[in-house]
Motif scaffolding. Sequence first.
Motif, PDB file in Angstrom:
ATOM      1  N   ALA A 167       0.817  -1.217   0.000  1.00  0.00           N
ATOM      2  CA  ALA A 167       0.000   0.000   0.000  1.00  0.00           C
ATOM      3  C   ALA A 167       0.849   1.265   0.000  1.00  0.00           C
ATOM      4  O   ALA A 167       0.365   2.336  -0.383  1.00  0.00           O
ATOM      5  CB  ALA A 167      -0.950  -0.007   1.194  1.00  0.00           C
ATOM      6  N   GLN A 168       2.097   1.169   0.409  1.00  0.00           N
ATOM      7  CA  GLN A 168       2.973   2.334   0.415  1.00  0.00           C
ATOM      8  C   GLN A 168       3.278   2.823  -0.998  1.00  0.00           C
ATOM      9  O   GLN A 168       3.607   3.987  -1.205  1.00  0.00           O
ATOM     10  CB  GLN A 168       4.266   1.998   1.150  1.00  0.00           C
ATOM     11  N   LEU A 169       3.188   1.926  -1.984  1.00  0.00           N
ATOM     12  CA  LEU A 169       3.505   2.280  -3.364  1.00  0.00           C
ATOM     13  C   LEU A 169       2.275   2.466  -4.240  1.00  0.00           C
ATOM     14  O   LEU A 169       2.367   3.035  -5.318  1.00  0.00           O
ATOM     15  CB  LEU A 169       4.396   1.192  -3.994  1.00  0.00           C
ATOM     16  N   GLN A 170       1.130   1.977  -3.784  1.00  0.00           N
ATOM     17  CA  GLN A 170      -0.039   1.922  -4.653  1.00  0.00           C
ATOM     18  C   GLN A 170      -1.105   2.942  -4.263  1.00  0.00           C
ATOM     19  O   GLN A 170      -1.119   3.450  -3.149  1.00  0.00           O
ATOM     20  CB  GLN A 170      -0.605   0.497  -4.654  1.00  0.00           C
ATOM     21  N   ASP A 171      -1.989   3.209  -5.199  1.00  0.00           N
ATOM     22  CA  ASP A 171      -3.033   4.213  -5.008  1.00  0.00           C
ATOM     23  C   ASP A 171      -4.399   3.543  -5.096  1.00  0.00           C
ATOM     24  O   ASP A 171      -4.657   2.744  -6.005  1.00  0.00           O
ATOM     25  CB  ASP A 171      -2.915   5.288  -6.085  1.00  0.00           C
ATOM     26  N   ALA A 172      -5.285   3.881  -4.158  1.00  0.00           N
ATOM     27  CA  ALA A 172      -6.587   3.226  -4.065  1.00  0.00           C
ATOM     28  C   ALA A 172      -7.434   3.441  -5.319  1.00  0.00           C
ATOM     29  O   ALA A 172      -8.041   2.496  -5.840  1.00  0.00           O
ATOM     30  CB  ALA A 172      -7.334   3.730  -2.828  1.00  0.00           C
ATOM     31  N   ASN A 173      -7.519   4.678  -5.800  1.00  0.00           N
ATOM     32  CA  ASN A 173      -8.318   4.923  -7.001  1.00  0.00           C
ATOM     33  C   ASN A 173      -7.767   4.168  -8.205  1.00  0.00           C
ATOM     34  O   ASN A 173      -8.530   3.671  -9.044  1.00  0.00           O
ATOM     35  CB  ASN A 173      -8.364   6.422  -7.325  1.00  0.00           C
ATOM     36  N   HIS A 174      -6.467   4.089  -8.316  1.00  0.00           N
ATOM     37  CA  HIS A 174      -5.871   3.363  -9.433  1.00  0.00           C
ATOM     38  C   HIS A 174      -6.249   1.889  -9.381  1.00  0.00           C
ATOM     39  O   HIS A 174      -6.499   1.270 -10.421  1.00  0.00           O
ATOM     40  CB  HIS A 174      -4.353   3.543  -9.431  1.00  0.00           C
ATOM     41  N   ILE A 175      -6.307   1.315  -8.178  1.00  0.00           N
ATOM     42  CA  ILE A 175      -6.757  -0.071  -8.043  1.00  0.00           C
ATOM     43  C   ILE A 175      -8.181  -0.202  -8.573  1.00  0.00           C
ATOM     44  O   ILE A 175      -8.515  -1.143  -9.318  1.00  0.00           O
ATOM     45  CB  ILE A 175      -6.692  -0.531  -6.579  1.00  0.00           C
ATOM     46  N   LEU A 176      -9.062   0.739  -8.215  1.00  0.00           N
ATOM     47  CA  LEU A 176     -10.449   0.687  -8.679  1.00  0.00           C
ATOM     48  C   LEU A 176     -10.530   0.743 -10.201  1.00  0.00           C
ATOM     49  O   LEU A 176     -11.327   0.020 -10.819  1.00  0.00           O
ATOM     50  CB  LEU A 176     -11.250   1.839  -8.087  1.00  0.00           C
ATOM     51  N   TYR A 177      -9.733   1.599 -10.818  1.00  0.00           N
ATOM     52  CA  TYR A 177      -9.777   1.724 -12.273  1.00  0.00           C
ATOM     53  C   TYR A 177      -9.217   0.486 -12.964  1.00  0.00           C
ATOM     54  O   TYR A 177      -9.727   0.073 -14.018  1.00  0.00           O
ATOM     55  CB  TYR A 177      -9.032   2.981 -12.722  1.00  0.00           C
ATOM     56  N   LEU A 178      -8.186  -0.128 -12.389  1.00  0.00           N
ATOM     57  CA  LEU A 178      -7.654  -1.368 -12.958  1.00  0.00           C
ATOM     58  C   LEU A 178      -8.646  -2.513 -12.803  1.00  0.00           C
ATOM     59  O   LEU A 178      -8.778  -3.361 -13.694  1.00  0.00           O
ATOM     60  CB  LEU A 178      -6.320  -1.724 -12.300  1.00  0.00           C
ATOM     61  N   VAL A 179      -9.325  -2.552 -11.648  1.00  0.00           N
ATOM     62  CA  VAL A 179     -10.369  -3.558 -11.461  1.00  0.00           C
ATOM     63  C   VAL A 179     -11.429  -3.402 -12.546  1.00  0.00           C
ATOM     64  O   VAL A 179     -11.820  -4.388 -13.199  1.00  0.00           O
ATOM     65  CB  VAL A 179     -11.004  -3.443 -10.059  1.00  0.00           C
ATOM     66  N   ARG A 180     -11.899  -2.179 -12.779  1.00  0.00           N
ATOM     67  CA  ARG A 180     -12.950  -1.973 -13.767  1.00  0.00           C
ATOM     68  C   ARG A 180     -12.458  -2.326 -15.177  1.00  0.00           C
ATOM     69  O   ARG A 180     -13.192  -2.954 -15.971  1.00  0.00           O
ATOM     70  CB  ARG A 180     -13.464  -0.538 -13.699  1.00  0.00           C
ATOM     71  N   ALA A 181     -11.243  -1.926 -15.522  1.00  0.00           N
ATOM     72  CA  ALA A 181     -10.704  -2.268 -16.841  1.00  0.00           C
ATOM     73  C   ALA A 181     -10.665  -3.781 -17.037  1.00  0.00           C
ATOM     74  O   ALA A 181     -10.998  -4.291 -18.117  1.00  0.00           O
ATOM     75  CB  ALA A 181      -9.308  -1.673 -17.015  1.00  0.00           C
TER      76      ALA A 181
END
Length: 386
Positions: free
Chosen positions: A291-305
């Motif tokens: 989580a120190q390197l990753q962004d929550a919104n980016h996870i959501l967008y990758l999930v949707r893609a």
Amino acid sequence: MLRVLILNCFILLVSLPLHANSLLVTKHAFEIAEFHTQNGAVIRPVRVGWEAYGSLNADKSNVILITHFFSGTSHAAGKYQPDDATAGYWDAIIGPGKAIDTNKFYVISVDTLVNANVYDPNVITTGPATINPATGKPWGLSFPVVTIADFVEVQRQVLESLGIEKLYAVIGPSMGSFQAIEWAVRYPERVQRLIPIIGSAYMDAWAVTRLERWATPIKQDPAWRNGDYYAYGQPRQGLTTALAYITQDALYPTAFNARFADPVADQAVQHDILAPFTVWQQLLSQAEQRAQLQDANHILYLVRASQLYRAGMGANWQEALKTIQAKTLFLPATGDQLLLPTMSKRSAAAMSASQVSYAEIPGEWGHLDGIVNIHAVAELIATFLE
């Protein structure tokens, strides 16, 4: 000895086998002034990172594109500095004399849009955490929904900027398999060979729902603030919980049970309903590192893609696969509990039998075998590329 500290379905590994002949590589930046998404939105500008291994030949006919997995980056092989602790995730098969031989091939990989690893200094990517120049603030949820097709179109523009029109092969694991297949569907005349690894040509209702479990903890965290959290800090609890679920889904149960605490040893849980199991604490501890390197919104967008993917991005993925001209090798992992081998089999069955080969990656890691045990099919990959 392989030490896996980060176990992720569409996976990011903190520690991989080190190879004495790892390449030294450079991360490059590429910018598109105005990018039009599949859904008709415009992103100004788009920036992504890319890196390459080997040399481009005179007629630019030796290019292999590597499309990366969900939480990966374009760092597929080599090291940025000689003393780097780890090499790229497929260093076991990319390099001089290896299965994807950089003495023969020019191997290139591009960071996806909305790359998860926003806070990795070696990642260059546009997404919700990026400042929108029109507002001077992070895009947040005003960033348009992007698709696997959009990832492919960004890659295409990177390649064309280098004068590359055709690909000797496209190879990608997990979410990278979606991109590789989409390349062969959208540009059949450009792709000669295709290797989808731990992948599928479609996402069904079961797989879409599985991925929704990753998004839900983020959206339920009050600190998420409907995506507008950048002035306050990440929704750490939701992000960490999501990454813990992703870790579990990446592993075959036998491997998971062998590497995490046996619940039988926990005593407090027998007396305190709020006491956590040790295995859950271990999962959260690993997730907190990621989580120190990753962004929550980016996870959501990758999930949707990923959820939206089906070959050709239309209603009939089977018909879309019939446009592929590339010689194809499907390589699912035998123990994969996320993108099941049956999904690869069904995808292969929709293509001409004379065009498609099929084999499975053995191992005990489940979905992760497509990364950590890729050496088990190195000879098969090398032969296919010949």
